[in-house]
Scaffold this motif. Structure first.
Motif, PDB file in Angstrom:
ATOM      1  N   UNK A   1      -8.202   0.630   3.656  1.00  0.00           N
ATOM      2  CA  UNK A   1      -7.708   1.065   2.347  1.00  0.00           C
ATOM      3  C   UNK A   1      -6.944   2.369   2.418  1.00  0.00           C
ATOM      4  N   UNK A   2      -7.391   3.282   3.259  1.00  0.00           N
ATOM      5  CA  UNK A   2      -6.700   4.559   3.375  1.00  0.00           C
ATOM      6  C   UNK A   2      -5.491   4.481   4.301  1.00  0.00           C
ATOM      7  N   UNK A   3      -5.407   3.444   5.135  1.00  0.00           N
ATOM      8  CA  UNK A   3      -4.270   3.308   6.056  1.00  0.00           C
ATOM      9  C   UNK A   3      -3.192   2.372   5.525  1.00  0.00           C
ATOM     10  N   UNK A   4      -3.345   1.858   4.309  1.00  0.00           N
ATOM     11  CA  UNK A   4      -2.405   0.875   3.774  1.00  0.00           C
ATOM     12  C   UNK A   4      -1.003   1.432   3.630  1.00  0.00           C
ATOM     13  N   UNK A   5      -0.856   2.666   3.194  1.00  0.00           N
ATOM     14  CA  UNK A   5       0.475   3.255   3.034  1.00  0.00           C
ATOM     15  C   UNK A   5       1.193   3.389   4.371  1.00  0.00           C
ATOM     16  N   UNK A   6       0.476   3.810   5.413  1.00  0.00           N
ATOM     17  CA  UNK A   6       1.070   3.935   6.743  1.00  0.00           C
ATOM     18  C   UNK A   6       1.530   2.577   7.266  1.00  0.00           C
ATOM     19  N   UNK A   7       0.688   1.565   7.119  1.00  0.00           N
ATOM     20  CA  UNK A   7       1.039   0.237   7.615  1.00  0.00           C
ATOM     21  C   UNK A   7       2.208  -0.364   6.841  1.00  0.00           C
ATOM     22  N   UNK A   8       2.227  -0.181   5.523  1.00  0.00           N
ATOM     23  CA  UNK A   8       3.327  -0.727   4.729  1.00  0.00           C
ATOM     24  C   UNK A   8       4.646  -0.025   5.027  1.00  0.00           C
ATOM     25  N   UNK A   9       4.599   1.286   5.250  1.00  0.00           N
ATOM     26  CA  UNK A   9       5.825   2.049   5.473  1.00  0.00           C
ATOM     27  C   UNK A   9       6.398   1.828   6.869  1.00  0.00           C
ATOM     28  N   UNK A  10       5.566   1.921   7.881  1.00  0.00           N
ATOM     29  CA  UNK A  10       6.071   1.921   9.253  1.00  0.00           C
ATOM     30  C   UNK A  10       5.940   0.571   9.964  1.00  0.00           C
TER      31      UNK A  10
END
Length: 94
Positions: free
Chosen positions: A24-33
């Motif tokens: 849940x906390x790594x979702x932004x990193x995975x979606x962006x990069x």
């Protein structure tokens, strides 16, 4: 001294649980990069861990390693079923 697949699959299954809770906390990193959902990575790692534990069961020598192998398979099955459920209903509802 050979490679203990059941030991490494047990450690990997604990890592899969950690990734499951951190996704849940790594979702932004995975979606962006990386452009995919972090639970998909966790699902793939838990499938690999399940197969490693199945292969590692052929080298079981005592009760402790047998219980560790069974625990690894149960943990990875629970993680795989819950992630599959989340991803399936998440894509159906979006």
């Amino acid at each position: 001294m050979g490679i203990n697949l059941y030991l490494w699959s047990f450690i990997l299954s604990l890592g899969c649980i950690l990734l499951f809770f951190l996704s849940g906390s790594m979702k932004d990193f995975f979606d962006t990069y990386l452009h995919f959902h972090p639970l998909l990575l966790t699902l793939l790692l838990s499938i690999a861990c399940f197969y490693l534990s199945l292969v590692g069961m052929k080298n079981v020598k005592n009760l402790t390693t047998l219980l560790r192998g069974i625990l690894t398979m149960v943990i990875t099955l629970i993680v795989m079923i819950s992630i599959s459920f989340i991803l399936l209903f998440g894509t159906l509802l979006s």
